[in-house]
Motif scaffolding. Structure first.
Motif, PDB file in Angstrom:
ATOM      1  N   ASP A   1       0.841  -1.194   0.000  1.00  0.00           N
ATOM      2  CA  ASP A   1       0.000   0.000   0.000  1.00  0.00           C
ATOM      3  C   ASP A   1       0.878   1.247   0.000  1.00  0.00           C
ATOM      4  OD1 ASP A   1      -2.159   1.749   0.189  1.00  0.00           O
ATOM      5  OD2 ASP A   1      -2.344   1.515   2.362  1.00  0.00           O
ATOM      6  N   ARG A   2       1.920   1.215   0.809  1.00  0.00           N
ATOM      7  CA  ARG A   2       2.843   2.346   0.881  1.00  0.00           C
ATOM      8  C   ARG A   2       3.470   2.597  -0.495  1.00  0.00           C
ATOM      9  NH1 ARG A   2       7.170   1.032   5.012  1.00  0.00           N
ATOM     10  NH2 ARG A   2       5.351   0.994   6.398  1.00  0.00           N
ATOM     11  N   ALA A   3       3.913   1.526  -1.153  1.00  0.00           N
ATOM     12  CA  ALA A   3       4.531   1.663  -2.469  1.00  0.00           C
ATOM     13  C   ALA A   3       3.525   2.163  -3.506  1.00  0.00           C
ATOM     14  CB  ALA A   3       5.129   0.330  -2.909  1.00  0.00           C
ATOM     15  N   ASP A   4       2.306   1.652  -3.436  1.00  0.00           N
ATOM     16  CA  ASP A   4       1.273   2.079  -4.387  1.00  0.00           C
ATOM     17  C   ASP A   4       0.945   3.558  -4.202  1.00  0.00           C
ATOM     18  OD1 ASP A   4       1.159  -0.495  -5.365  1.00  0.00           O
ATOM     19  OD2 ASP A   4      -0.670  -1.036  -4.282  1.00  0.00           O
ATOM     20  N   GLN A   5       0.834   3.988  -2.962  1.00  0.00           N
ATOM     21  CA  GLN A   5       0.534   5.396  -2.711  1.00  0.00           C
ATOM     22  C   GLN A   5       1.690   6.293  -3.144  1.00  0.00           C
ATOM     23  OE1 GLN A   5      -1.812   6.799   0.619  1.00  0.00           O
ATOM     24  NE2 GLN A   5      -1.844   4.738   1.495  1.00  0.00           N
ATOM     25  N   ALA A   6       2.919   5.845  -2.939  1.00  0.00           N
ATOM     26  CA  ALA A   6       4.073   6.622  -3.378  1.00  0.00           C
ATOM     27  C   ALA A   6       4.070   6.784  -4.900  1.00  0.00           C
ATOM     28  CB  ALA A   6       5.369   5.965  -2.912  1.00  0.00           C
ATOM     29  N   GLU A   7       3.683   5.728  -5.606  1.00  0.00           N
ATOM     30  CA  GLU A   7       3.605   5.807  -7.069  1.00  0.00           C
ATOM     31  C   GLU A   7       2.523   6.784  -7.507  1.00  0.00           C
ATOM     32  OE1 GLU A   7       3.840   5.406 -11.145  1.00  0.00           O
ATOM     33  OE2 GLU A   7       5.308   5.081  -9.545  1.00  0.00           O
ATOM     34  N   GLU A   8       1.383   6.753  -6.842  1.00  0.00           N
ATOM     35  CA  GLU A   8       0.320   7.710  -7.171  1.00  0.00           C
ATOM     36  C   GLU A   8       0.746   9.136  -6.840  1.00  0.00           C
ATOM     37  OE1 GLU A   8      -2.680   7.384  -8.785  1.00  0.00           O
ATOM     38  OE2 GLU A   8      -1.673   5.513  -9.300  1.00  0.00           O
ATOM     39  N   LEU A   9       1.462   9.311  -5.737  1.00  0.00           N
ATOM     40  CA  LEU A   9       1.986  10.638  -5.405  1.00  0.00           C
ATOM     41  C   LEU A   9       2.942  11.126  -6.496  1.00  0.00           C
ATOM     42  CD1 LEU A   9       2.558  10.193  -1.579  1.00  0.00           C
ATOM     43  CD2 LEU A   9       1.262  12.067  -2.620  1.00  0.00           C
ATOM     44  N   ARG A  10       3.799  10.241  -6.963  1.00  0.00           N
ATOM     45  CA  ARG A  10       4.709  10.597  -8.048  1.00  0.00           C
ATOM     46  C   ARG A  10       3.933  11.107  -9.261  1.00  0.00           C
ATOM     47  NH1 ARG A  10       6.680   8.790 -12.779  1.00  0.00           N
ATOM     48  NH2 ARG A  10       5.123   7.120 -12.778  1.00  0.00           N
TER      49      ARG A  10
ATOM     50  N   GLN B   1       0.866  12.329  -9.384  1.00  0.00           N
ATOM     51  CA  GLN B   1       0.167  13.581  -9.104  1.00  0.00           C
ATOM     52  C   GLN B   1       1.109  14.776  -9.160  1.00  0.00           C
ATOM     53  OE1 GLN B   1      -2.976  13.861  -9.018  1.00  0.00           O
ATOM     54  NE2 GLN B   1      -3.715  11.797  -8.574  1.00  0.00           N
ATOM     55  N   VAL B   2       2.287  14.636  -8.563  1.00  0.00           N
ATOM     56  CA  VAL B   2       3.239  15.749  -8.590  1.00  0.00           C
ATOM     57  C   VAL B   2       3.704  16.020 -10.018  1.00  0.00           C
ATOM     58  CG1 VAL B   2       5.480  16.585  -7.781  1.00  0.00           C
ATOM     59  CG2 VAL B   2       3.988  15.320  -6.214  1.00  0.00           C
ATOM     60  N   LEU B   3       4.003  14.957 -10.773  1.00  0.00           N
ATOM     61  CA  LEU B   3       4.459  15.142 -12.153  1.00  0.00           C
ATOM     62  C   LEU B   3       3.393  15.812 -13.002  1.00  0.00           C
ATOM     63  CD1 LEU B   3       6.355  11.815 -12.943  1.00  0.00           C
ATOM     64  CD2 LEU B   3       7.338  14.080 -12.537  1.00  0.00           C
ATOM     65  N   ASP B   4       2.145  15.401 -12.838  1.00  0.00           N
ATOM     66  CA  ASP B   4       1.061  16.028 -13.603  1.00  0.00           C
ATOM     67  C   ASP B   4       0.983  17.516 -13.287  1.00  0.00           C
ATOM     68  OD1 ASP B   4       0.424  13.630 -14.784  1.00  0.00           O
ATOM     69  OD2 ASP B   4      -1.383  13.271 -13.580  1.00  0.00           O
ATOM     70  N   HIS B   5       1.105  17.853 -12.017  1.00  0.00           N
ATOM     71  CA  HIS B   5       1.047  19.270 -11.626  1.00  0.00           C
ATOM     72  C   HIS B   5       2.231  20.041 -12.212  1.00  0.00           C
ATOM     73  CE1 HIS B   5       0.444  22.837  -9.148  1.00  0.00           C
ATOM     74  NE2 HIS B   5       1.736  22.787  -8.887  1.00  0.00           N
ATOM     75  N   VAL B   6       3.420  19.488 -12.097  1.00  0.00           N
ATOM     76  CA  VAL B   6       4.608  20.189 -12.589  1.00  0.00           C
ATOM     77  C   VAL B   6       4.536  20.366 -14.097  1.00  0.00           C
ATOM     78  CG1 VAL B   6       7.111  19.973 -12.900  1.00  0.00           C
ATOM     79  CG2 VAL B   6       6.084  19.516 -10.658  1.00  0.00           C
TER      80      VAL B   6
END
Length: 221
Positions: free
Chosen positions: A34-43, A45-50
């Motif tokens: 779950d931690r790894a999956d959430q980290a991937e989704e965070l990645r 989300q940040v990339l889309d914003h940038v």
């Protein structure tokens, strides 16, 4: 009056300590997948914003993102920082200095790291700069244990980011966007993080579900 103020500060510190302990326990108990999956989704989300808000370096100069190296069980940030460099952005990460000050060092994939003597983090080997010496900073990504819906952040308690952010007010006309990075369970109710006079709220926080901005309706975008 002084006694009452002191009592209030002691109570806020105690509230923060209890909340910090609870959030650390919840974070440590997350399933590794779950931690790894959430980290991937965070990645993502940040990339889309940038991609949608920051144009990579061009003739006008470099674009730099102030980030950090996540240490388990924090969300892993290495894949994110690698992707950001792939988009053409420069990355700086903090170095812990005496008196709870931060300096900043350049990070690139594979850069040599050495263990900080002041915190449980790796720090790049190489020149250290003050934040004001770094050119082209467009975004600050801030570590947090939790962030409430008014933008108040709870950190690990070391005080480094509190001191750094207090020198760069969130409400200044030229304030850089400062966004936390947390797991889903670390978005807290408004007012749940006890605010103190020196606290500097965040402008928003990334979760695996998107960017939650503070102010107005504070809805994910």
């Amino acid at each position: 009056m002084t006694h009452a103020t002191s009592d209030n500060e002691t109570d806020r510190h105690a509230q923060k300590a209890r909340l910090r302990s609870r959030l650390r326990g919840t974070r440590a108990a997350l399933d590794p997948q779950d931690r790894a999956d959430q980290a991937e989704e965070l990645r993502r989300q940040v990339l889309d914003h940038v991609r949608s808000t920051i144009t990579p370096a061009d003739d006008s100069g470099p674009t730099t993102i102030a980030a950090y190296l996540g240490v388990a069980p924090e969300p892993d940030t290495i894949a994110l920082l690698t992707a950001l460099t792939g988009l053409g952005h420069s990355i700086i990460v903090p170095v812990c200095e005496p008196q709870y000050h931060l300096s900043w060092a350049s990070w690139t994939p594979g850069v040599a790291l050495e263990r900080s003597v002041r915190a449980h983090v790796g720090e790049p080997v190489g020149p250290r700069l003050s934040f004001d010496e770094v050119p082209g900073v467009r975004l600050i990504l801030v570590p947090a244990l939790g962030v409430d819906r008014t933008g108040n952040r709870l950190g690990q308690g070391g005080g480094y980011y509190d001191r750094f952010l207090s020198g760069h007010r969130h409400d200044a006309p030229d304030a850089l966007p400062r966004f936390g990075v947390v797991y889903r369970s670390e978005i807290l109710a408004a007012g749940e993080v006890p605010a103190e006079p020196f606290d500097q709220p965040l402008h928003g926080v990334f979760t695996p579900d998107g960017l939650l901005r503070f102010g107005g309706d504070a809805q994910p975008v």
